[in-house]
Write a protein that holds these residues in place. Structure first.
Motif, PDB file in Angstrom:
ATOM      1  N   MET A 175       0.831  -1.213   0.000  1.00  0.00           N
ATOM      2  CA  MET A 175       0.000   0.000   0.000  1.00  0.00           C
ATOM      3  C   MET A 175       0.866   1.264   0.000  1.00  0.00           C
ATOM      4  O   MET A 175       1.914   1.306   0.643  1.00  0.00           O
ATOM      5  N   SER A 176       0.457   2.275  -0.735  1.00  0.00           N
ATOM      6  CA  SER A 176       1.236   3.506  -0.858  1.00  0.00           C
ATOM      7  C   SER A 176       1.420   4.187   0.490  1.00  0.00           C
ATOM      8  O   SER A 176       0.480   4.259   1.288  1.00  0.00           O
ATOM      9  N   ILE A 177       2.626   4.710   0.741  1.00  0.00           N
ATOM     10  CA  ILE A 177       2.844   5.500   1.965  1.00  0.00           C
ATOM     11  C   ILE A 177       2.208   6.888   1.826  1.00  0.00           C
ATOM     12  O   ILE A 177       2.189   7.665   2.763  1.00  0.00           O
TER      13      ILE A 177
ATOM     14  N   VAL B  83       6.852  16.164  -0.324  1.00  0.00           N
ATOM     15  CA  VAL B  83       6.143  15.870  -1.572  1.00  0.00           C
ATOM     16  C   VAL B  83       4.753  16.494  -1.543  1.00  0.00           C
ATOM     17  O   VAL B  83       4.257  16.864  -0.485  1.00  0.00           O
ATOM     18  N   PHE B  84       4.155  16.595  -2.712  1.00  0.00           N
ATOM     19  CA  PHE B  84       2.740  16.995  -2.755  1.00  0.00           C
ATOM     20  C   PHE B  84       1.986  16.090  -3.721  1.00  0.00           C
ATOM     21  O   PHE B  84       2.578  15.488  -4.627  1.00  0.00           O
ATOM     22  N   ALA B  85       0.672  16.006  -3.479  1.00  0.00           N
ATOM     23  CA  ALA B  85      -0.221  15.245  -4.353  1.00  0.00           C
ATOM     24  C   ALA B  85      -1.024  16.233  -5.177  1.00  0.00           C
ATOM     25  O   ALA B  85      -1.420  17.287  -4.674  1.00  0.00           O
ATOM     26  N   ILE B  86      -1.258  15.912  -6.449  1.00  0.00           N
ATOM     27  CA  ILE B  86      -2.038  16.817  -7.303  1.00  0.00           C
ATOM     28  C   ILE B  86      -2.918  15.988  -8.242  1.00  0.00           C
ATOM     29  O   ILE B  86      -2.611  14.826  -8.548  1.00  0.00           O
ATOM     30  N   LYS B  87      -4.005  16.617  -8.680  1.00  0.00           N
ATOM     31  CA  LYS B  87      -4.938  15.962  -9.601  1.00  0.00           C
ATOM     32  C   LYS B  87      -4.219  15.646 -10.918  1.00  0.00           C
ATOM     33  O   LYS B  87      -3.436  16.454 -11.401  1.00  0.00           O
ATOM     34  N   PRO B  88      -4.528  14.495 -11.522  1.00  0.00           N
ATOM     35  CA  PRO B  88      -3.974  14.226 -12.856  1.00  0.00           C
ATOM     36  C   PRO B  88      -4.662  15.114 -13.889  1.00  0.00           C
ATOM     37  O   PRO B  88      -5.725  15.668 -13.638  1.00  0.00           O
TER      38      PRO B  88
ATOM     39  N   LEU C 131       4.517  14.250  -6.377  1.00  0.00           N
ATOM     40  CA  LEU C 131       5.745  14.864  -6.920  1.00  0.00           C
ATOM     41  C   LEU C 131       6.542  15.508  -5.800  1.00  0.00           C
ATOM     42  O   LEU C 131       5.995  15.849  -4.745  1.00  0.00           O
ATOM     43  N   ASP C 132       7.833  15.692  -6.051  1.00  0.00           N
ATOM     44  CA  ASP C 132       8.611  16.512  -5.120  1.00  0.00           C
ATOM     45  C   ASP C 132       8.575  17.974  -5.598  1.00  0.00           C
ATOM     46  O   ASP C 132       7.925  18.288  -6.597  1.00  0.00           O
ATOM     47  N   PHE C 133       9.259  18.866  -4.866  1.00  0.00           N
ATOM     48  CA  PHE C 133       9.127  20.301  -5.168  1.00  0.00           C
ATOM     49  C   PHE C 133       9.930  20.725  -6.395  1.00  0.00           C
ATOM     50  O   PHE C 133       9.918  21.895  -6.788  1.00  0.00           O
ATOM     51  N   ASP C 134      10.683  19.766  -6.976  1.00  0.00           N
ATOM     52  CA  ASP C 134      11.372  20.051  -8.239  1.00  0.00           C
ATOM     53  C   ASP C 134      10.673  19.396  -9.421  1.00  0.00           C
ATOM     54  O   ASP C 134      11.270  19.179 -10.478  1.00  0.00           O
ATOM     55  N   ASN C 135       9.406  19.005  -9.195  1.00  0.00           N
ATOM     56  CA  ASN C 135       8.558  18.476 -10.266  1.00  0.00           C
ATOM     57  C   ASN C 135       8.918  17.077 -10.730  1.00  0.00           C
ATOM     58  O   ASN C 135       8.505  16.659 -11.810  1.00  0.00           O
ATOM     59  N   ASN C 136       9.671  16.345  -9.917  1.00  0.00           N
ATOM     60  CA  ASN C 136       9.918  14.936 -10.229  1.00  0.00           C
ATOM     61  C   ASN C 136       8.728  14.105  -9.744  1.00  0.00           C
ATOM     62  O   ASN C 136       8.288  14.259  -8.599  1.00  0.00           O
TER      63      ASN C 136
ATOM     64  N   ILE D 258       7.124  11.167  -8.097  1.00  0.00           N
ATOM     65  CA  ILE D 258       7.569  10.180  -7.105  1.00  0.00           C
ATOM     66  C   ILE D 258       6.690   8.931  -7.173  1.00  0.00           C
ATOM     67  O   ILE D 258       7.163   7.819  -7.006  1.00  0.00           O
ATOM     68  N   GLU D 259       5.404   9.158  -7.426  1.00  0.00           N
ATOM     69  CA  GLU D 259       4.492   8.010  -7.523  1.00  0.00           C
ATOM     70  C   GLU D 259       3.301   8.405  -8.382  1.00  0.00           C
ATOM     71  O   GLU D 259       2.792   9.529  -8.262  1.00  0.00           O
ATOM     72  N   GLY D 260       2.862   7.484  -9.228  1.00  0.00           N
ATOM     73  CA  GLY D 260       1.693   7.775 -10.045  1.00  0.00           C
ATOM     74  C   GLY D 260       1.961   7.488 -11.500  1.00  0.00           C
ATOM     75  O   GLY D 260       3.062   7.696 -11.994  1.00  0.00           O
ATOM     76  N   THR D 261       0.947   7.029 -12.199  1.00  0.00           N
ATOM     77  CA  THR D 261       1.115   6.639 -13.598  1.00  0.00           C
ATOM     78  C   THR D 261       0.469   7.650 -14.546  1.00  0.00           C
ATOM     79  O   THR D 261       0.740   7.640 -15.739  1.00  0.00           O
TER      80      THR D 261
END
Lengths: 232, 232, 232, 232
Positions: free
Chosen positions: C1-3, C40-45, C61-66, C68-71
């Motif tokens: 399960m995702s952290i 990190v932050f979560a945002i709508k696709p 994503l992290d604050f440099d727009n990488n 981190i999780e999500g397809t």
């Protein structure tokens, strides 16, 4: 069972439709339906909330405002309805609302200019606004005289109530009519839609031109010409 | 079973969506969908209330307005649809509404200025308003000539119907199109939203500037540039 | 399960709330939520209709727009969110909409004047409108530079992002933020309500005065004074 | 069981009605109901969302703002309600909203002109807008002084609170009252409807005339004359 059962049902359904179309707040509106053979009309009672309204609540009156059947007080605008039924013997239903944009034009005391085809598909004249009632008429039988005010307006502007099935009463609001109560309600909605379109049009372009005569004529002929094909 | 079943279903769903998006009152709107292989299109029948509409009610016509299948009368705007399908062979659906703000701009006879990014995310030009039809065209085949009016407008303003998937007909209302009927409906909604935003913008600031050229170019490139990343 | 399960859930609920409040058409809006510990932050696709959206669709994503999780592809405004999280380390959520009245003011390129207490109960300054981006910034990293545009605006107007949790981007629309994603969405709704009130106020009285200083001070003290009693 | 159970129920239902009528966003509004025999009133607690509100949450206070029963903090406008109940001993309920058009007129600092019969059916005067509070009063007991501001306005304009059951507070919004809490809420809705009609009227015709005196008199007499027949 009442011999007016069907008439009451038609009237009830048209009143509920007026509400469903978003044309009334609280009880600020009323619809009536006529039975020409029996020389009576049914109208919404005064002050009953729509959620409590039942078909049997409709009040039956003759064209001289005598209550023929019903225990509730008829709408306070009843005399206006009676006057129109008495004078225009080919209409089958009448609706009255205090819908926002129709009222705003009535309060502005301006005819609604024919700006486009949404308007022209229904009538090919400006929607008339009857000027406020004369002080003499106001002192008299007010709601009866509203009927006089409407007929005077149509006479002065040389309009046919068969072509133009709607009017604004200056400072007050709209009355609409038609072959039956459902058509009268339909016309109240069309009037409100056209009133809002004309309002926004003038905000965008205060110099927006009326529909040009060739287009007015075309739309009139689509509906009335020998090869009419619209709205049938 | 009809060989046009899928086409009718697409057309039906797009028409119901037009209604669900709040873009039509009564039956004042219509959507069509085309089958390029079969060289026919499906369109909503005239005057049927949305709550009664069924997929099999859709009327199938060829591009010369011959009814191929269907017992109901096709929408009175059918000839305009046919003309556009015949002349623009890469569009898949067309929508027409009498939505409030789109109509108000059409009645104002003004292009909708590109004021912001909501607009620029969809098209990077003002939304064109075709001037009212010439008196000569009005006298002729009215709905067919509305198609001519649209193509003339795009030619005179040097617009591509692939880039600008919408137009206002002066005094009338909007037509929109797209790769399929659903996209045409989407464009009708976008047009209505952008039309209302532009209207309110002008009320707040009558001197609101158009989007500057660098931003227009940026939005064009976000969509079309070799590194395009928007709206895909 | 995702952290990141809880973070995604918070983000999902705030996005659904944005839609439920009537602030978005189609997918024209997005909300993010941050986890400061995990950086990190979560945002709508991007482009997923609200009715199909699920909590697990949120992109991390992290604050440099990488990513981190999500397809799925994150919202096209993601870089603006990242920039604000990186520079304002005390905000917990950000919302962006194309809501009608907020956009109309942004397109008007005018600050929203503080006309009354509905406004003053939330912030005691005009709502700032950042001027359109410079041509140089437009050519660059557009969405990233929108973040720069916001910070520049706050610096030039000498505003605190803790006091003023909202901004209009000229020609574009509003961004709002707050201690968490739900508060950011709340601020988007407040901004839209205040924007509409100010618009109607100016239509009624183009010379409507701003709230006088004594009232501004009073409302500031109701919230911040040592005997503060409002909004807690 | 609380001896205030019925009073709390009346107050709760009126508050829920305020929300159902679309007059409040979030918690920006409140209604109270009075029990004259017990010399107390019930009011909505502060900051509780409508969907969570329960009858037992209502707070009971006396006219000097002492909490008699209840564990939640009363609405921040409570002192205004208390002042009105103390000074107008014939009113039974009070409502306060931040409804759009009422607030816009309050922010415009203009009385709402009596433009038509929708207005005249409810009151035959312009709807008063109390000028912004003096700086001295602002520094003092703010919400209590809002009550003073209302009474001063009615005295200066020579209005009766029995005839005119509504007021706009400049820069703030409307207060309405009536024989009970339900009537106060009804008046808030009527005020909002009339405020929107007057706004649109002025956009269509900036020179729209007030209702002429003979019509104002007629509507007053329909309600109050010896042969009154309206609204009963």
């Amino acid at each position: 069972m009442s011999i007016y059962k069907d008439l009451k049902q038609e009237c009830y359904e048209a009143n509920m439709q007026l509400n469903a179309l978003g044309l009334v707040v609280y009880t600020f509106g009323n619809v009536s339906a006529v039975d020409r053979k029996k020389q009576v009309f049914a109208i919404k009672p005064s002050g009953v909330p729509y959620e409590d309204l039942k078909p049997e609540d409709m009040v039956i009156l003759d064209f001289d405002n005598n209550i023929i059947e019903g225990t509730l007080r008829p709408s306070s605008d009843t005399k206006t309805h009676a006057y129109l039924y008495k004078n225009w013997n080919d209409i089958g239903g009448i609706a009255h609302t205090h819908a926002l944009y129709s009222v705003a034009w009535a309060q502005s005391q301006l005819d609604i200019p024919i700006f486009g085809t949404t308007h022209a598909d229904h009538l090919t004249a400006d929607i008339p606004c009857a000027p406020p009632m004369s002080d003499e008429l106001i002192k008299g039988n007010y709601e009866h005289n509203t009927g006089i005010q409407i007929l005077d307006c149509f006479e002065q502007k040389n309009l046919s109530h068969k072509e133009v099935e709607m009017v604004l009463i200056g400072n007050h609001g709209p009355f609409t009519w038609g072959k039956d109560a459902a058509k009268a309600v339909y016309n109240s909605k069309v009037l409100e839609v056209v009133a809002e379109m004309a309002y926004v049009t003038l905000q965008i372009n205060p110099n927006a031109p009326r529909l040009k005569n060739s287009l007015i004529k075309k739309h009139y002929e689509r509906k009335h010409g020998k090869n009419s094909y619209y709205g049938q």
